[in-house]
Design a protein around this motif. Structure first.
Motif, PDB file in Angstrom:
ATOM      1  N   GLY A 231      15.525  -4.870  29.433  1.00  0.00           N
ATOM      2  CA  GLY A 231      15.240  -5.170  28.025  1.00  0.00           C
ATOM      3  C   GLY A 231      14.613  -4.002  27.287  1.00  0.00           C
ATOM      4  O   GLY A 231      14.998  -3.679  26.166  1.00  0.00           O
TER       5      GLY A 231
ATOM      6  N   ARG B  68      13.542   2.954  26.099  1.00  0.00           N
ATOM      7  CA  ARG B  68      12.726   3.015  24.884  1.00  0.00           C
ATOM      8  C   ARG B  68      11.277   3.379  25.196  1.00  0.00           C
ATOM      9  O   ARG B  68      10.644   4.100  24.447  1.00  0.00           O
TER      10      ARG B  68
ATOM     11  N   THR C  96      12.280  -1.255  17.537  1.00  0.00           N
ATOM     12  CA  THR C  96      13.505  -1.625  18.251  1.00  0.00           C
ATOM     13  C   THR C  96      13.181  -2.363  19.546  1.00  0.00           C
ATOM     14  O   THR C  96      13.839  -3.356  19.885  1.00  0.00           O
TER      15      THR C  96
ATOM     16  N   TYR D 157      11.664  -5.986  18.579  1.00  0.00           N
ATOM     17  CA  TYR D 157      12.639  -6.969  18.130  1.00  0.00           C
ATOM     18  C   TYR D 157      13.657  -7.289  19.216  1.00  0.00           C
ATOM     19  O   TYR D 157      14.180  -8.410  19.258  1.00  0.00           O
ATOM     20  N   THR D 158      13.945  -6.351  20.100  1.00  0.00           N
ATOM     21  CA  THR D 158      14.825  -6.652  21.231  1.00  0.00           C
ATOM     22  C   THR D 158      14.172  -7.674  22.152  1.00  0.00           C
ATOM     23  O   THR D 158      14.815  -8.641  22.593  1.00  0.00           O
TER      24      THR D 158
ATOM     25  N   HIS E  56      15.985 -11.276  22.463  1.00  0.00           N
ATOM     26  CA  HIS E  56      16.835 -11.417  23.639  1.00  0.00           C
ATOM     27  C   HIS E  56      16.086 -11.631  24.951  1.00  0.00           C
ATOM     28  O   HIS E  56      16.714 -12.011  25.942  1.00  0.00           O
TER      29      HIS E  56
END
Length: 266
Positions: A79, A83, A119, A122-123, A127
């Motif tokens: 997930g 990043r 990013t 919100y990911t 999800h």
């Protein structure tokens, strides 16, 4: 059914995550012992203790890089992906240029950090919902705090670059307007955290409320102080809302189904 995460799955990424944390943590330690570690004093600068938010995030991120080796971490490595290393490097660069008073570069990297953290945030939200206490404490919580704190850092960097001020001078009308607008933005963003879902995001709203209280505590201009206090109270109410629906969820309190809450006009 969540997938099983063996300790050696995605091992290169996990090792890079560990190295990234070490790099990020060392940069934060470096900033703590550097003069002007809190940047230029402006009319938006909160009290020094607000910057201990860094410490809380660091502790939770340490938990994240350890937790990623446990089976219960499910899909968090996938997930977050690469990043975290990217955010960590950008954040470390931001810290260095900020404490060395390169405020133009600092603002650029503050925006890059905020964008990249967004990013990941919100990911995770969209999800990868938390399926365990570990997911909540060591994955969602640090990135929620980091997301909100990155917004604060963008504003601190912007005020450090474009304004000047300290406790011994009186702000101009324009300075008051800009600071009050920033305070209102933080309060509205805290409300946004609270109403982004049924339970909301308590952690994100708490960071912004803490910052607003820090501004109230640190500043001496009445307009700036009491607008910050008003923003703090509004943010606090949004936190109460989130906590209520979080802890009342098992007792049947409901905002209605998705069909009931759908707008009448598409």
């Amino acid at each position: 059914m969540p997938s099983t995460n063996h300790w050696n799955d995605h091992l290169p990424l996990k090792i890079v995550n560990l190295l990234t944390f070490a790099f990020l943590f060392s940069s934060n330690i470096y900033s703590a012992f550097t003069p002007h570690s809190y940047g230029r004093d402006t009319y938006f600068t909160p009290a020094d203790y607000v910057f201990y938010t860094w410490t809380i995030i660091d502790v939770l991120l340490l938990g994240f890089v350890i937790y990623q080796f446990f089976d219960d971490s499910t899909d968090i490595v996938h997930g977050i992906g690469w990043r975290f290393p990217l955010i960590g490097v950008l954040n470390a660069i931001f810290v260095h240029v900020f404490v060395t008073r390169h405020y133009i570069v600092a603002l650029i990297f503050a925006i890059l950090v905020a964008s990249t953290v967004s990013t990941a945030y919100y990911t995770l939200s969209a999800h990868y919902p938390a399926r365990s206490i570990g997911d909540t404490v060591f994955v969602h919580l640090p990135f929620s705090l980091w997301h909100a704190w990155s917004i604060v850092l963008v504003l601190i960097s912007a005020f450090a670059l474009f304004t000047h001020g300290n406790h011994h001078t009186h702000p101009s009308v324009l300075s008051r307007i800009l600071v009050v607008a920033a305070e209102a933005f933080l309060a509205l963003t805290a409300i946004g955290y609270a109403f982004r879902s049924r339970e909301g995001d308590v952690a994100g709203a708490a960071v912004l409320a803490f910052t607003l209280y820090g501004i109230y505590d640190a500043q001496r201009d009445d307009v700036i102080r009491y607008c910050a206090l008003a923003g703090f109270i509004v943010s606090l109410l949004s936190i109460v809302k989130s906590l209520y629906f979080t802890f009342a969820g098992d007792r049947g309190v409901s905002l209605g189904t998705d069909d009931e809450r759908r707008p009448l006009v598409a």
